[in-house]
Write a protein that holds these residues in place. Structure first.
Motif, PDB file in Angstrom:
ATOM      1  N   VAL A 118       2.443   3.868   6.756  1.00 55.41           N
ATOM      2  CA  VAL A 118       3.003   5.218   8.196  1.00 55.41           C
ATOM      3  C   VAL A 118       3.832   6.207   6.650  1.00 55.41           C
ATOM      4  O   VAL A 118       4.466   5.475   6.274  1.00 55.41           O
ATOM      5  CB  VAL A 118       3.549   4.361   9.091  1.00 55.41           C
ATOM      6  CG1 VAL A 118       5.140   5.793   9.395  1.00 55.41           C
ATOM      7  CG2 VAL A 118       3.452   2.856  10.056  1.00 55.41           C
ATOM      8  N   TRP A 119       3.530   6.956   6.877  1.00 54.47           N
ATOM      9  CA  TRP A 119       4.360   8.447   5.417  1.00 54.47           C
ATOM     10  C   TRP A 119       6.051   8.349   5.677  1.00 54.47           C
ATOM     11  O   TRP A 119       6.402   8.496   4.913  1.00 54.47           O
ATOM     12  CB  TRP A 119       3.498   9.629   6.186  1.00 54.47           C
ATOM     13  CG  TRP A 119       1.987  10.219   5.359  1.00 54.47           C
ATOM     14  CD1 TRP A 119       1.077   9.042   6.151  1.00 54.47           C
ATOM     15  CD2 TRP A 119       1.421  10.363   4.562  1.00 54.47           C
ATOM     16  NE1 TRP A 119      -0.058   9.385   5.277  1.00 54.47           N
ATOM     17  CE2 TRP A 119      -0.056  10.002   4.336  1.00 54.47           C
ATOM     18  CE3 TRP A 119       1.925  10.915   3.169  1.00 54.47           C
ATOM     19  CZ2 TRP A 119      -0.461  10.932   3.123  1.00 54.47           C
ATOM     20  CZ3 TRP A 119       1.830  11.460   2.398  1.00 54.47           C
ATOM     21  CH2 TRP A 119       0.231  11.482   2.629  1.00 54.47           C
ATOM     22  N   ARG A 120       6.271   8.313   6.687  1.00 51.01           N
ATOM     23  CA  ARG A 120       7.963   8.246   6.844  1.00 51.01           C
ATOM     24  C   ARG A 120       8.609   7.185   6.486  1.00 51.01           C
ATOM     25  O   ARG A 120       9.849   7.356   6.048  1.00 51.01           O
ATOM     26  CB  ARG A 120       8.404   8.583   8.803  1.00 51.01           C
ATOM     27  CG  ARG A 120       8.019   7.458   9.535  1.00 51.01           C
ATOM     28  CD  ARG A 120       8.872   7.437  11.142  1.00 51.01           C
ATOM     29  NE  ARG A 120       8.970   6.360  11.303  1.00 51.01           N
ATOM     30  CZ  ARG A 120       8.333   5.605  12.118  1.00 51.01           C
ATOM     31  NH1 ARG A 120       7.328   6.152  12.334  1.00 51.01           N
ATOM     32  NH2 ARG A 120       8.404   4.465  12.654  1.00 51.01           N
ATOM     33  N   PHE A 121       7.382   5.885   5.849  1.00 52.64           N
ATOM     34  CA  PHE A 121       8.467   5.349   5.425  1.00 52.64           C
ATOM     35  C   PHE A 121       8.503   5.168   3.512  1.00 52.64           C
ATOM     36  O   PHE A 121       9.067   4.091   3.048  1.00 52.64           O
ATOM     37  CB  PHE A 121       7.664   3.939   4.941  1.00 52.64           C
ATOM     38  CG  PHE A 121       8.060   3.448   6.792  1.00 52.64           C
ATOM     39  CD1 PHE A 121       8.853   3.012   7.781  1.00 52.64           C
ATOM     40  CD2 PHE A 121       6.454   2.917   7.234  1.00 52.64           C
ATOM     41  CE1 PHE A 121       8.915   3.578   8.898  1.00 52.64           C
ATOM     42  CE2 PHE A 121       6.541   2.110   8.752  1.00 52.64           C
ATOM     43  CZ  PHE A 121       8.036   2.248   9.085  1.00 52.64           C
ATOM     44  N   TYR A 122       8.074   6.789   3.269  1.00 55.51           N
ATOM     45  CA  TYR A 122       7.727   7.168   2.128  1.00 55.51           C
ATOM     46  C   TYR A 122       8.522   8.060   1.510  1.00 55.51           C
ATOM     47  O   TYR A 122       8.560   9.338   2.091  1.00 55.51           O
ATOM     48  CB  TYR A 122       6.285   7.407   1.721  1.00 55.51           C
ATOM     49  CG  TYR A 122       5.602   5.499   1.929  1.00 55.51           C
ATOM     50  CD1 TYR A 122       5.563   4.991   0.871  1.00 55.51           C
ATOM     51  CD2 TYR A 122       4.968   5.560   2.929  1.00 55.51           C
ATOM     52  CE1 TYR A 122       4.926   3.675   0.810  1.00 55.51           C
ATOM     53  CE2 TYR A 122       4.131   3.826   3.273  1.00 55.51           C
ATOM     54  CZ  TYR A 122       4.361   3.391   2.358  1.00 55.51           C
ATOM     55  OH  TYR A 122       3.160   2.273   2.303  1.00 55.51           O
TER      56      TYR A 122
ATOM     57  N   HIS B  32       6.421   5.835  -3.534  1.00 55.20           N
ATOM     58  CA  HIS B  32       7.510   5.475  -3.492  1.00 55.20           C
ATOM     59  C   HIS B  32       8.381   4.861  -1.688  1.00 55.20           C
ATOM     60  O   HIS B  32       8.212   6.490  -1.024  1.00 55.20           O
ATOM     61  CB  HIS B  32       8.693   5.854  -4.796  1.00 55.20           C
ATOM     62  CG  HIS B  32       9.000   5.683  -5.922  1.00 55.20           C
ATOM     63  ND1 HIS B  32       7.704   6.741  -6.390  1.00 55.20           N
ATOM     64  CD2 HIS B  32       7.692   4.667  -6.909  1.00 55.20           C
ATOM     65  CE1 HIS B  32       6.953   5.837  -8.321  1.00 55.20           C
ATOM     66  NE2 HIS B  32       7.945   5.085  -8.121  1.00 55.20           N
ATOM     67  N   LEU B  33       8.688   4.202  -1.646  1.00 57.30           N
ATOM     68  CA  LEU B  33       9.271   3.761  -0.101  1.00 57.30           C
ATOM     69  C   LEU B  33      10.828   4.746  -0.565  1.00 57.30           C
ATOM     70  O   LEU B  33      11.452   4.795  -1.126  1.00 57.30           O
ATOM     71  CB  LEU B  33       9.476   2.230  -0.207  1.00 57.30           C
ATOM     72  CG  LEU B  33       8.376   1.033  -0.775  1.00 57.30           C
ATOM     73  CD1 LEU B  33       8.887   0.593   0.236  1.00 57.30           C
ATOM     74  CD2 LEU B  33       7.784   1.725   1.273  1.00 57.30           C
ATOM     75  N   ASN B  34      10.801   5.297   1.106  1.00 56.08           N
ATOM     76  CA  ASN B  34      12.251   5.496   1.297  1.00 56.08           C
ATOM     77  C   ASN B  34      13.329   5.229   1.541  1.00 56.08           C
ATOM     78  O   ASN B  34      12.529   3.577   1.767  1.00 56.08           O
ATOM     79  CB  ASN B  34      12.324   7.297   2.090  1.00 56.08           C
ATOM     80  CG  ASN B  34      11.713   7.028   3.237  1.00 56.08           C
ATOM     81  OD1 ASN B  34      11.395   5.501   4.146  1.00 56.08           O
ATOM     82  ND2 ASN B  34      10.811   7.446   3.828  1.00 56.08           N
TER      83      ASN B  34
ATOM     84  N   HIS C 205       1.545  -1.511  -0.651  1.00 57.96           N
ATOM     85  CA  HIS C 205      -0.090   0.150  -0.020  1.00 57.96           C
ATOM     86  C   HIS C 205       1.205   1.175  -0.085  1.00 57.96           C
ATOM     87  O   HIS C 205       1.991   1.126  -0.258  1.00 57.96           O
ATOM     88  CB  HIS C 205      -1.011  -0.319   1.288  1.00 57.96           C
ATOM     89  CG  HIS C 205      -1.590  -1.491   1.156  1.00 57.96           C
ATOM     90  ND1 HIS C 205      -3.060  -1.045   0.474  1.00 57.96           N
ATOM     91  CD2 HIS C 205      -2.267  -2.263   2.361  1.00 57.96           C
ATOM     92  CE1 HIS C 205      -3.887  -1.657   0.696  1.00 57.96           C
ATOM     93  NE2 HIS C 205      -3.032  -2.738   1.591  1.00 57.96           N
ATOM     94  N   SER C 206       0.489   2.414  -0.353  1.00 57.19           N
ATOM     95  CA  SER C 206       1.062   3.729  -0.248  1.00 57.19           C
ATOM     96  C   SER C 206       0.126   4.436   0.514  1.00 57.19           C
ATOM     97  O   SER C 206      -1.153   4.352  -0.318  1.00 57.19           O
ATOM     98  CB  SER C 206       2.248   4.066  -1.627  1.00 57.19           C
ATOM     99  OG  SER C 206       1.024   4.179  -2.833  1.00 57.19           O
ATOM    100  N   PRO C 207       0.423   5.601   0.685  1.00 57.79           N
ATOM    101  CA  PRO C 207      -0.931   6.912   1.006  1.00 57.79           C
ATOM    102  C   PRO C 207      -1.235   7.028  -0.373  1.00 57.79           C
ATOM    103  O   PRO C 207      -2.574   7.990  -0.749  1.00 57.79           O
ATOM    104  CB  PRO C 207       0.450   7.722   1.525  1.00 57.79           C
ATOM    105  CG  PRO C 207       1.198   7.271   2.390  1.00 57.79           C
ATOM    106  CD  PRO C 207       1.819   5.975   1.597  1.00 57.79           C
ATOM    107  N   ALA C 208      -0.137   7.855  -0.927  1.00 55.02           N
ATOM    108  CA  ALA C 208      -1.003   7.751  -2.639  1.00 55.02           C
ATOM    109  C   ALA C 208      -2.029   7.014  -3.010  1.00 55.02           C
ATOM    110  O   ALA C 208      -2.582   7.986  -4.152  1.00 55.02           O
ATOM    111  CB  ALA C 208       0.771   8.024  -3.599  1.00 55.02           C
TER     112      ALA C 208
END
Length: 141
Positions: free
Chosen positions: A109-113, A119-121, A64-67
């Motif tokens: 969790v936004w801080r993982f993107y 995209h993942l960070n 999943h991703s926030p976007a």
């Protein structure tokens, strides 16, 4: 698509296992359903098995991703279908790399993107890596 490149990959290497990840762009960009994507996976798996026999196949869950949270139900359905398909195949392992990116509230969790919320960070990929190292046989087959 993965089918298009499979013969090229198989002409260069003799893999002991395959790790597959797909579905995210198919749902969001191409409007495909979980059922259609599962059929694509099954066709790809059949081609791999025809070429290489019963080598282990690791199916990485679709993240999943926030976007793309709007597609969460279809992604969840795909992951459920893929998990079941892997349970029915003794040489396939479903790898959950989705849950590690969700908070206790069930949201990404936004801080993982990255700032694009898609995209993942570095930290997000670190979470994925931790999930992968817990899979028996993935790095030792």
């Amino acid at each position: 698509s993965a089918m298009r490149y499979l013969d090229d990959v198989l002409s260069c290497v003799e893999p002991r296992s395959f790790v597959l990840y797909f579905g995210e762009n198919d749902i969001a960009n191409d409007g495909l359903t979980a059922e259609t994507i599962l059929q694509m996976y099954l066709a790809l798996k059949a081609r791999i098995r025809d070429a290489l026999g019963d080598i282990p196949i690791y199916y990485i869950s679709t993240k999943h991703s926030p976007a793309r949270w709007i597609y969460k139900d279809e992604v969840n359905k795909l992951n459920d279908l893929a998990r079941k398909a892997c349970e029915d195949d003794g040489a396939c392992v479903y790898v959950d790399c989705t849950t590690c990116l969700l908070g206790a509230n069930g949201l990404p969790v936004w801080r993982f993107y990255q700032p694009d919320s898609l995209h993942l960070n570095h930290e997000g990929y670190g979470r994925w890596a931790e999930s992968l190292t817990e899979v028996p046989g993935l790095f030792t087959s």
